[in-house]
Write a protein that holds these residues in place. Structure first.
Motif, mmCIF file in Angstrom:
data_model
loop_
_atom_site.group_PDB
_atom_site.id
_atom_site.type_symbol
_atom_site.label_atom_id
_atom_site.label_comp_id
_atom_site.label_asym_id
_atom_site.label_seq_id
_atom_site.Cartn_x
_atom_site.Cartn_y
_atom_site.Cartn_z
ATOM 1 N N THR A 122 0.828 -1.211 0.000
ATOM 2 C CA THR A 122 0.000 0.000 0.000
ATOM 3 C C THR A 122 0.865 1.265 0.000
ATOM 4 N N LEU A 123 1.907 1.270 0.831
ATOM 5 C CA LEU A 123 2.762 2.463 0.872
ATOM 6 C C LEU A 123 3.474 2.674 -0.469
ATOM 7 N N LEU A 124 3.967 1.599 -1.061
ATOM 8 C CA LEU A 124 4.638 1.720 -2.370
ATOM 9 C C LEU A 124 3.675 2.270 -3.413
ATOM 10 N N TRP A 125 2.460 1.763 -3.375
ATOM 11 C CA TRP A 125 1.442 2.224 -4.326
ATOM 12 C C TRP A 125 1.191 3.728 -4.159
ATOM 13 N N MET A 126 1.149 4.197 -2.898
ATOM 14 C CA MET A 126 0.953 5.638 -2.664
ATOM 15 C C MET A 126 2.144 6.444 -3.168
ATOM 16 N N LEU A 127 3.339 5.879 -3.023
ATOM 17 C CA LEU A 127 4.549 6.637 -3.379
ATOM 18 C C LEU A 127 4.762 6.724 -4.883
ATOM 19 N N LYS A 128 4.129 5.830 -5.637
ATOM 20 C CA LYS A 128 4.381 5.863 -7.087
ATOM 21 C C LYS A 128 3.820 7.123 -7.749
ATOM 22 N N LYS A 152 1.870 -10.303 -2.990
ATOM 23 C CA LYS A 152 1.225 -10.510 -4.296
ATOM 24 C C LYS A 152 -0.261 -10.148 -4.299
ATOM 25 N N GLU A 153 -0.861 -10.068 -3.093
ATOM 26 C CA GLU A 153 -2.301 -9.817 -2.986
ATOM 27 C C GLU A 153 -2.801 -8.689 -3.875
ATOM 28 N N LYS A 154 -2.137 -7.541 -3.767
ATOM 29 C CA LYS A 154 -2.623 -6.360 -4.491
ATOM 30 C C LYS A 154 -1.538 -5.757 -5.362
ATOM 31 N N MET A 155 -0.570 -6.572 -5.762
ATOM 32 C CA MET A 155 0.565 -5.976 -6.469
ATOM 33 C C MET A 155 0.210 -5.501 -7.882
ATOM 34 N N HIS A 156 -0.951 -5.952 -8.384
ATOM 35 C CA HIS A 156 -1.397 -5.470 -9.694
ATOM 36 C C HIS A 156 -1.526 -3.941 -9.707
ATOM 37 N N LEU A 175 -0.790 2.301 -15.347
ATOM 38 C CA LEU A 175 -2.187 2.466 -15.739
ATOM 39 C C LEU A 175 -2.227 2.860 -17.212
ATOM 40 N N PRO A 176 -3.399 2.670 -17.866
ATOM 41 C CA PRO A 176 -3.480 3.090 -19.272
ATOM 42 C C PRO A 176 -2.950 4.510 -19.490
ATOM 43 N N VAL A 221 10.031 -10.885 -7.416
ATOM 44 C CA VAL A 221 8.723 -11.453 -7.754
ATOM 45 C C VAL A 221 7.872 -10.514 -8.611
ATOM 46 N N PHE A 222 8.348 -9.305 -8.816
ATOM 47 C CA PHE A 222 7.571 -8.340 -9.601
ATOM 48 C C PHE A 222 8.509 -7.277 -10.145
ATOM 49 N N ARG A 223 8.241 -6.853 -11.384
ATOM 50 C CA ARG A 223 9.022 -5.769 -11.957
ATOM 51 C C ARG A 223 8.159 -5.049 -12.984
ATOM 52 N N ALA A 224 8.049 -3.734 -12.841
ATOM 53 C CA ALA A 224 7.324 -2.936 -13.827
ATOM 54 C C ALA A 224 8.169 -1.720 -14.169
ATOM 55 N N VAL A 225 8.270 -1.415 -15.462
ATOM 56 C CA VAL A 225 9.012 -0.235 -15.894
ATOM 57 C C VAL A 225 8.034 0.696 -16.601
#
Ligand code: SAM
Length: 231
Positions: free
Chosen positions: A32-38, A57-61, A66-67, A226-230
């Motif tokens: 959750t904190l990472l998601w807020m910081l992005k 992994k629960e909410k890592m999507h 985003l589009p 376990v996850f990587r997004a660029v």
């Protein structure tokens, strides 16, 4: 606002103030904190670490672009990675960060893990700034139903003197200054107990101006990515 939101807000305020480019969240749980910081434009690299892969992994999507990120690419690049592993182990993927956050993490560590933690975070990762939050046990008598610890999984809960002596010792050993604060104000008339959550903010005394000499650091991986997004 609930306490966990006040803790996240504390970190967001620090990010807004110091504008770190690379932030790692240790014990990131459901990210959750990472998601807020992005959403902070100063940030170019975000990394999360947790010993529990399933909660990560629960909410890592939510960490995928985003589009709109594709339709209106921004100037900055952002890389988000998640790693499965323990803060008791060193991995070169955690080198070179400006800010490392450990929100409600240390009280979950076994004694042997807690012993290794300062060397891993301050000695090895050695970011310019470290934020550590943990419960203040002096506040517990004000919490209904809390007899021993606030959560079953807590291995300890420290009063202010215990946390501060631990933090001051780590700061001294690894060349950091440290200041203490917290979130969750005590009720009027009960100010003596301090904040519900105690927070230490560490700043490296002699920040490296150039890239750190990473050659002396081990290069073998201990975590699993376990996850990587660029973006
Ligand atoms: N930081 C998050 C927050 O503030 O919402 C979650 C805090 S949660 C109470 C503690 C997290 O630390 C859990 O997700 C747990 O799996 C993780 N954890 C426990 N021991 C760990 C270790 N040795 N290394 C990395 N993470 C660990």
């Amino acid at each position: 606002p609930p306490l966990y939101k006040q803790r996240y807000q504390f970190v967001k305020d620090l990010v807004g103030k110091y504008k770190p480019k690379k932030v790692a969240d240790l014990g990131c749980a459901d990210c959750t904190l990472l998601w807020m910081l992005k959403f902070y434009n100063c940030i170019e690299v975000l990394a999360g670490l947790d010993i529990c892969a399933s909660v990560m992994k629960e909410k890592m999507h939510r960490l995928y672009p985003l589009p709109a990120d594709y339709l209106q690419p921004s100037e900055r690049s952002l890389t988000v990675t998640l790693h499965h592993g323990s803060v008791a182990h060193e991995d070169p993927c955690m080198l070179g960060f400006d800010l490392v956050t450990c929100i409600e993490l240390i009280e979950h560590l076994e004694e042997s893990e807690l012993e290794k933690f300062p060397e891993v975070v301050f000695g090895f990762m050695a970011p310019n700034m470290v934020v550590i939050s943990t419960p203040n046990s002096e506040f517990n008598p004000l919490l209904p139903g809390v007899t021993v610890f606030r959560h079953q999984d807590h291995k300890f809960e420290w009063d202010r003197a215990q946390f501060q002596s631990w933090a001051l010792d780590a700061a001294k050993r690894y060349g950091y200054s440290v200041e203490f604060t917290g979130v969750g104000n005590p009720p009027t008339g009960m100010e003596d107990v301090g904040f519900c959550t105690q927070i230490a903010v560490f700043v490296k005394k002699y920040p490296q101006t150039s890239e750190p000499a990473q050659s002396k650091k081990p290069t073998e991986a201990a975590y699993k990515t376990v996850f990587r997004a660029v973006y």
